[in-house]
Structure formats: structure tokens, C-alpha cells
Design an enzyme around this catalytic site. Structure first.
Site, PDB file in Angstrom:
ATOM      1  N   HIS A  27       0.823  -1.221   0.000  1.00 50.63           N
ATOM      2  CA  HIS A  27       0.000   0.000   0.000  1.00 50.63           C
ATOM      3  C   HIS A  27       0.855   1.268   0.000  1.00 50.63           C
ATOM      4  O   HIS A  27       0.508   2.258   0.640  1.00 50.63           O
ATOM      5  CB  HIS A  27      -1.017  -0.030   1.155  1.00 50.63           C
ATOM      6  CG  HIS A  27      -0.408  -0.129   2.541  1.00 50.63           C
ATOM      7  ND1 HIS A  27      -0.959  -0.894   3.538  1.00 50.63           N
ATOM      8  CD2 HIS A  27       0.677   0.442   3.083  1.00 50.63           C
ATOM      9  CE1 HIS A  27      -0.240  -0.776   4.639  1.00 50.63           C
ATOM     10  NE2 HIS A  27       0.762   0.035   4.382  1.00 50.63           N
ATOM     11  N   HIS A  51      -1.413   5.051   9.497  1.00 50.97           N
ATOM     12  CA  HIS A  51      -0.069   5.643   9.604  1.00 50.97           C
ATOM     13  C   HIS A  51      -0.182   7.032  10.210  1.00 50.97           C
ATOM     14  O   HIS A  51      -0.041   8.039   9.508  1.00 50.97           O
ATOM     15  CB  HIS A  51       0.588   5.756   8.233  1.00 50.97           C
ATOM     16  CG  HIS A  51       0.610   4.498   7.426  1.00 50.97           C
ATOM     17  ND1 HIS A  51      -0.505   3.980   6.811  1.00 50.97           N
ATOM     18  CD2 HIS A  51       1.628   3.659   7.123  1.00 50.97           C
ATOM     19  CE1 HIS A  51      -0.176   2.876   6.157  1.00 50.97           C
ATOM     20  NE2 HIS A  51       1.101   2.647   6.334  1.00 50.97           N
ATOM     21  N   HIS A  76      10.757  -3.467   2.802  1.00 52.80           N
ATOM     22  CA  HIS A  76      11.097  -2.042   2.708  1.00 52.80           C
ATOM     23  C   HIS A  76      11.529  -1.516   4.061  1.00 52.80           C
ATOM     24  O   HIS A  76      11.111  -2.007   5.104  1.00 52.80           O
ATOM     25  CB  HIS A  76       9.962  -1.201   2.128  1.00 52.80           C
ATOM     26  CG  HIS A  76       8.708  -1.068   2.972  1.00 52.80           C
ATOM     27  ND1 HIS A  76       7.976  -2.137   3.417  1.00 52.80           N
ATOM     28  CD2 HIS A  76       8.046   0.027   3.406  1.00 52.80           C
ATOM     29  CE1 HIS A  76       6.896  -1.700   4.079  1.00 52.80           C
ATOM     30  NE2 HIS A  76       6.937  -0.394   4.101  1.00 52.80           N
ATOM     31  N   GLU A  88       5.166  -5.118   8.336  1.00 52.97           N
ATOM     32  CA  GLU A  88       3.763  -4.984   7.911  1.00 52.97           C
ATOM     33  C   GLU A  88       3.200  -6.283   7.323  1.00 52.97           C
ATOM     34  O   GLU A  88       1.987  -6.463   7.271  1.00 52.97           O
ATOM     35  CB  GLU A  88       3.633  -3.910   6.813  1.00 52.97           C
ATOM     36  CG  GLU A  88       3.782  -2.498   7.314  1.00 52.97           C
ATOM     37  CD  GLU A  88       3.699  -1.488   6.173  1.00 52.97           C
ATOM     38  OE1 GLU A  88       3.651  -0.299   6.479  1.00 52.97           O
ATOM     39  OE2 GLU A  88       3.687  -1.879   4.985  1.00 52.97           O
TER      40      GLU A  88
END
Lengths: 282, 135
Positions: A12, A59, A193, A240
Site C-alpha cells: 500500500h 499511519h 522495505h 507490515e
């Protein structure tokens, strides 16, 4: 009766949303990523689900550090688009599905998953980018959405094994809902990431490939990956990927991989997408 | 006293855990306030005055005013919060990631285009060029 018909996993990355919102998807940088989303959009349009459960993380948009829910379900009839610090994304408001959402909340809590319940909540790129990735740019989203937030910002997130069990409980709850609804469930975030520190930019293609393969071959083995292993191997934000286990847990033990797309880079991230359909005899 | 955590052996990484959550709360809540357009405007007009409204310590305040992105992480900043300061400056995640890793924007972008930073040699502090220990 309601039924979970398929699972979708997707990264996302906020920059993917920005690229769509600013009409940059055909540029040499973005074209290879978006080209790979085409077949997923066609598949989803053909499937035409009645409702989607989207497992994602907020977030610092709806929730700050003031209150940090580990698992949260949104029961509102609509969810506005959050301002994350540069104005809200120009995408449609997300319509909820309060009947199924409240049923899930009640069922999950009585099934020993102590959900936080949100009656009002803006949604950020964690939820809207997966919609954009899989639905394109419609004037209204093609189905209502039940947001299910997982904390992955404040350490520790829930374990992969716990997320998988939550998926199982979601499956039990959906199976008990007395209306013929075809439900898809999204697990979002990842893949490898790292956005922070001197090690920013870490990408681990072998780890991601093994993770994608494991979704069909041995999902239980994937649930045993520790947080430290995610962070060490797939970057601090790679953790995540625990959210993919919620999606996977909600599907049959046997699933078929319908489609996969993997591209590096989407900004700082390895972008992955996978579609799974149930294959156990019913 | 809590024991040292195994993830502390990961180089160049600032896990936002309980210890950082305790020292970083005010800094991150200042960042959170930048989700509102009117607050972004007030911050841009007078950064020092705006920061007076939050209980940042001197070093946290310095890192914000100096845009010391790594420094902010060391004093409890969380990247999902501190990035909101970068958004005020018109910067992206990739811009800030390059600055934190100490290379030019172009060098960082090129690294990502060629597959990103390899985990090899970046799994453990004090590790050699190759490390095969999986956590």
C-alpha cells in the site's frame, strides 16, 4: 449465507496513490508497476464482490500515539479520506457495511478477539491505495468496505500467528452471517522495505519470493517468522507483512494462486500483489 | 529493567519500541498536529513559536529546526510522524530516506532502481560483507 470467496494481498505504498492521483502511471518509472495491476483489476471486476474486508494499518492519520489499538474494526456507514499531512487524496469516500461490520465485531469479541470498535474514522493510504491498485479510479468504489486496522507502528505489532488466528475467526464470523454476501478480504502492506535510518532502502527479493510462495505452499510456516526476522530480513517496515496472515487465515487451507505481480522499486518499497482463491472441497 | 532486544543488533535501524515511545511522545504528537492544514500554515509561518506549544526537549527541538532526520529518530521520533515535517517542506519519503542514509538524492534513487539496498552485510552490526544468520 455470507462467504469469503477470495483473498488479495497488496502493498500500500503511498507513492503509488500519488502516481495515480497525479496521472503519472504511464511514465517509464511507474508503467511497469501499473501494467502488472491490469490483470488483477480485470479479475476483481469480474468477481464483483458484495463487500471487502481490508486489513491495513493506519499511519498516524486516524490514530496518533494517544491511543494505539492493536486490532480495530470500523463499523461506520462511511469513512472519509484522511489528511496525512499533504491534503486528503482525491478519491471517493469509502462506504462501510455496518451490518456485517457489527456482526464481525460481536462475533470476534465473543470468539476471544478483543477488537476496538470505531464508529468514526478517516482512512489513509493504507486502505485507499489497495482500493486504487485493484479498482482503478472510479467515481465511487465498486463495493462497501469494512476497515480492519492492525497496529504495526508502535512495537510490538501482533504476531503473525495471532494475525492468522484472527483471520480464522473472521472466517467463522462471516460464515455465520445470515445474508448471501460474497466477501473478499485484503491483506495489505509490505513487502520488503525500510523507510528509516541509515539502512533505509533495504529490499530483499529472495525473502519476498519465499513469502509469496509460502502463501500457498506452507502458510503456517510463514506465521512463525518473528518480528526481528522480518525487520532484519525485510526491513523495519517489512514487518507490515504480518497483516497478510489475517487474509490468509480467513481462506481455506487449500488455496490456488490466481495471479502474482512483484516490482522493485515503488519509491522505497518492493511492491507485491497476489490473488488467492479457495480450493478446499466444500 | 528490560533486557536488551535482539533487534538492537540490526544496523542503521531505530525500532519504535517502548523505550523510544516514552521519550518520543511529545515530538511525535507535534508531528501529528501537522495533519491539519491550519497547523501546517502556523508552523511554516513561525516554526519556533509553533514548537513552543509542545513539550519538546532542547535536542528534539534542535533536530526539528535543523531538519536533522536521523537525529529525530535518535531522540524518539517515529518516521511515520517525522515525515509530516518533510511533507511541509515538500519532500517525499524517498528524499528523506536518501538524507538518512547519507547519500545524494540521485545516488539513493539509483540504488532503488537497481534493486535496493542488499540485506547482505546489513543484517547485523559489526558484520562482515556476508552474513547468513537469519535472526
Amino acid at each position: 449465507m455470507a462467504k469469503i470467496v477470495a483473498g488479495i494481498a497488496t502493498s500500500h505504498v503511498p507513492a503509488i496513490g500519488v502516481a495515480m492521483d497525479r496521472g503519472m502511471t504511464g511514465t517509464p518509472y511507474w508503467e511497469p508497476l501499473f501494467k502488472g495491476y491490469g490483470p488483477a483489476r480485470e479479475w476483481l471486476a469480474k468477481l464483483a464482490p458484495d463487500v471487502a474486508i481490508i486489513v491495513y494499518n493506519d499511519h498516524a492519520s486516524a490514530f496518533s500515539l494517544e491511543i494505539i489499538p492493536t486490532f480495530l474494526i470500523g463499523v461506520a456507514d462511511k469513512f472519509p479520506i484522511a489528511d496525512e499531512g499533504f491534503g486528503p487524496r482525491p478519491v471517493p469516500v469509502v462506504q462501510g457495511h455496518p451490518e456485517l461490520a457489527w456482526h464481525l465485531a460481536e462475533s470476534l469479541i465473543l470468539d476471544e478477539f478483543d477488537m476496538t470498535i470505531a464508529n468514526e474514522m478517516p482512512v489513509d493510504h493504507g486502505l485507499t491505495v489497495p482500493l486504487s491498485v485493484t479498482c482503478g479510479q472510479p467515481s465511487a468504489w465498486p463495493f462497501p468496505v469494512i476497515p480492519l486496522c492492525v497496529n504495526v507502528v508502535q512495537y510490538p505489532p501482533p504476531t503473525g500467528a495471532r494475525c492468522f488466528k484472527l483471520g480464522k475467526a473472521i472466517r467463522r464470523a462471516v460464515d455465520k452471517f445470515d445474508e448471501d454476501l460474497r466477501v473478499v478480504i485484503y491483506g495489505t502492506g509490505g513487502m520488503s522495505h525500510q523507510l528509516q535510518g541509515e539502512r533505509a532502502g533495504l529490499i530483499n527479493r529472495p525473502f519476498d519470493t519465499a513469502f509469496l510462495d509460502g502463501m500457498t505452499r506452507d502458510p503456517l510456516a510463514l506465521t512463525r517468522i518473528t518480528h526481528t526476522e522480518y525487520m532484519r530480513e525485510a526491513g523495519s517496515e517489512g514487518v507490515e507483512m504480518v497483516m497478510w496472515h489475517v487474509m490468509r487465515g480467513a481462506l481455506d487451507d487449500n488455496v490456488a494462486e490466481i495471479y502474482r505481480h512483484y516490482h522493485v522499486p515503488a519509491s522505497n518499497t518492493a511492491a507485491g500483489l497476489m490473488i488467492l482463491e479457495n480450493r478446499s472441497p466444500s | 529493567m528490560s533486557k536488551p532486544r535482539d533487534y538492537e543488533s540490526i544496523p542503521g535501524t531505530y525500532v519504535y519500541d517502548a523505550a523510544r515511545g516514552r521519550i518520543g511522545y511529545a515530538l511525535n504528537m507535534f508531528c501529528m498536529s501537522l495533519n491539519k492544514a491550519e497547523n501546517r500554515q502556523r508552523f511554516k509561518e513561525n516554526e519556533a513559536a509553533y514548537l513552543d506549544g509542545f513539550a519538546l526537549n532542547a535536542e528534539q527541538r534542535r533536530t526539528v529546526l535543523a531538519r536533522d532526520w536521523l537525529g529525530m529518530l535518535r531522540v524518539g521520533g517515529n518516521i511515520y510522524y517525522t515525515i509530516k515535517i518533510a511533507f511541509c517542506d515538500g519532500l517525499t519519503f524517498q528524499d528523506v530516506a536518501g538524507m538518512m542514509s547519507g547519500v545524494s538524492k540521485e545516488t539513493y534513487a539509483q540504488m532503488m532502481l537497481t534493486g535496493g539496498r542488499s540485506p547482505d552485510g546489513n543484517r547485523h552490526k559489526d558484520s562482515g560483507p556476508v552474513d547468513t544468520d537469519h535472526g
